[in-house]
Design an enzyme around this catalytic site. Structure first.
Site: not given
Ligand code: GLU
Length: 459
Positions: A80, A116, A201, A252
């Site tokens: 992941k 990744k 995040t 973000n």
């Protein structure tokens, strides 16, 4: 293990080898051997996939764009991790970031391994149609190794829900009939994404800091005072004070963390500086963060760069060079931009005593050691910025169940999960002389090692 990641993993393994209460059944030669196996397993990725995506540009030219997917470790579940679109992407970087994902998931008990992806390009140089093609080609080239139970990508720098929607759609057409919803996370809500994923995040980054400086502090003030540890001193020196904060990066992660800090009623934060790829905006009295967030939403993500633009916002602030944000006289510095921002050549100019890593690997190894030796608390990437992958996990679960949670439920579950980690890590950290990063690595490596040992993979 040459990399910085490798050296901390090795230090963690060395500490665990000495700790006889860890895997007590393993003794003498067997123990040495098992730890040698662990070094070998954790220091190398399982797979490195590389392709050159063939893209026909709008002007008729055909180009080849290098693209990677690194699958570091899947001991705890499917690989992941995000896919990054950036011109500085390279194999070593993707490999290090994939390793960080393995540890991040292990640390927070997320049932995934680490992976990744990266594509070497600046998305600003491409037309939307070209980016669409690049996303489709990425999935096409790597379709055999991706999938909801194999390897689940997500957004990272330069990618977002638009790219994940395109990629999931491509996956669905290549693999019809599979439960495609779980193949990518960070999708748009209408396409099966999770409420709260976009903010996750940034919210998590702020939460780790707030938890340490408010919740933990309130419950452990006296205990902290009795500790010899230099980091406990740093925390106590900032206790119940006005906390001046600077935030590098207003994308973000940075903008959401800034809003959380601005609105937080538990701590007296004053955000005096924020920066982006162009400028640092500074006001000693504190910045109007909601106004800046609104501004960036209407200006392709960029902060104001001129006096005139600031005047349009009726905002008093100074416009400084973008790197100035790092050297402000503040208590807290949030790094939410790129990696390698604090390094051996600028570390002596850093004044903040608390650093929170919203980005992955924003502090290099040399600088990390220097700061730790000076009692600076660094809330490391794998602890602070895991909110994204945690809500990705919730998105994956929701996609399987085809039942969706409310935004409120998502944030509750996110905070609960991160709190569980903090509750375990912080007493350990403030109770011994290792920096917080090392503590997090030890904890993650312990989890991975125990599972590998119980699966009979170490001998
Ligand atoms: N790219 C993010 C990270 O570095 C999120 C990964 C994910 O959601 O899988 O943690």
């Amino acid at each position: 293990m040459a990399s910085y990641f490798g050296s901390i993993v090795q230090h963690s393994l060395d500490a665990l080898l000495e700790d006889e209460s860890f895997l007590p059944d393993l003794k003498e030669q067997d123990r040495e051997q098992a730890f040698t196996s662990l070094t070998a397993i954790l220091s190398t990725p399982n797979h490195i996939h590389k392709s050159f995506l063939r893209i026909a540009l709008e002007n008729g030219k055909v180009v080849r764009i290098p693209a990677f997917r690194v699958q570091h470790n899947n001991t705890l579940g499917p690989y992941k991790g995000g896919i990054r679109f950036h011109e500085s992407v390279n194999e070593e970087e993707v490999m290090n970031l994939a390793s960080l994902m393995t540890l991040k998931n292990a640390l927070h008990e997320v049932p995934f391994g680490g992976g990744k992806g990266g594509v070497v390009l600046n998305p600003r140089d491409y037309e939307v149609k070209e980016l669409h093609q690049i996303c489709k080609k990425y999935v096409h080239y790597f379709s055999d190794i991706l999938g909801p139970d194999k390897d689940i990508p997500a957004p990272d720098m330069g990618t977002g829900d638009r790219e994940m929607d395109w990629m999931m759609a491509e996956y669905k057409s290549i693999r019809p009939g599979t439960t495609y919803r779980g193949s990518f996370t960070g999708k748009s809500i209408i396409n099966g994404g999770s409420l709260g994923r976009r903010e996750a995040t940034g919210k998590g980054v702020y939460f780790t800091y707030r938890y340490m400086m408010h919740d933990f502090m309130n419950e452990n003030r006296e205990w902290l005072d009795a500790q010899e540890n230099p980091f406990a001193r740093t925390a106590l020196n900032h206790d119940r004070k006005d906390l001046k904060m600077a935030i590098q990066g207003f994308g973000n992660v940075g903008s959401v963390a800034a809003l959380e800090a601005y609105r937080c009623s538990h701590l007296n934060n004053k955000i005096v500086a924020v920066s982006d790829r162009n400028v640092t905006i500074y006001n000693e009295e504190g910045l109007d963060i909601p106004a800046l967030v609104d501004y960036t939403a209407n200006n392709e993500g960029d902060l104001p760069t001129t006096e005139k633009e600031l005047a349009g916002l009726e905002m008093k602030a100074e416009i400084l060079d973008r790197e100035k944000v790092l050297y402000m006289d503040v208590d807290v510095l949030v790094l939410a931009a790129l990696e390698g921002q604090i390094h051996k050549d600028n570390v002596d100019q850093i004044k903040a005593k608390i650093i929170v890593e919203g980005a992955n690997a924003p502090v290099t190894g040399d600088a990390d050691k220097y700061l730790a030796d000076n009692g600076v608390i660094i809330v490391p990437d794998i602890l602070a910025n895991a909110g994204g992958v945690i809500v990705s996990y919730f998105e994956w679960v929701q996609g399987r169940e085809t039942q969706f949670y409310s935004e409120e439920q998502i944030f509750e579950k996110l905070v609960e999960k991160m709190e569980e980690t903090m509750v375990t890590i912080l007493p350990q950290f403030f109770g011994d002389p290792f920096p917080l990063r090392q503590n997090c690595y030890i904890h993650a490596v312990m989890k991975l090692s125990t599972v590998l040992y119980r699966q009979g993979k170490l001998y």
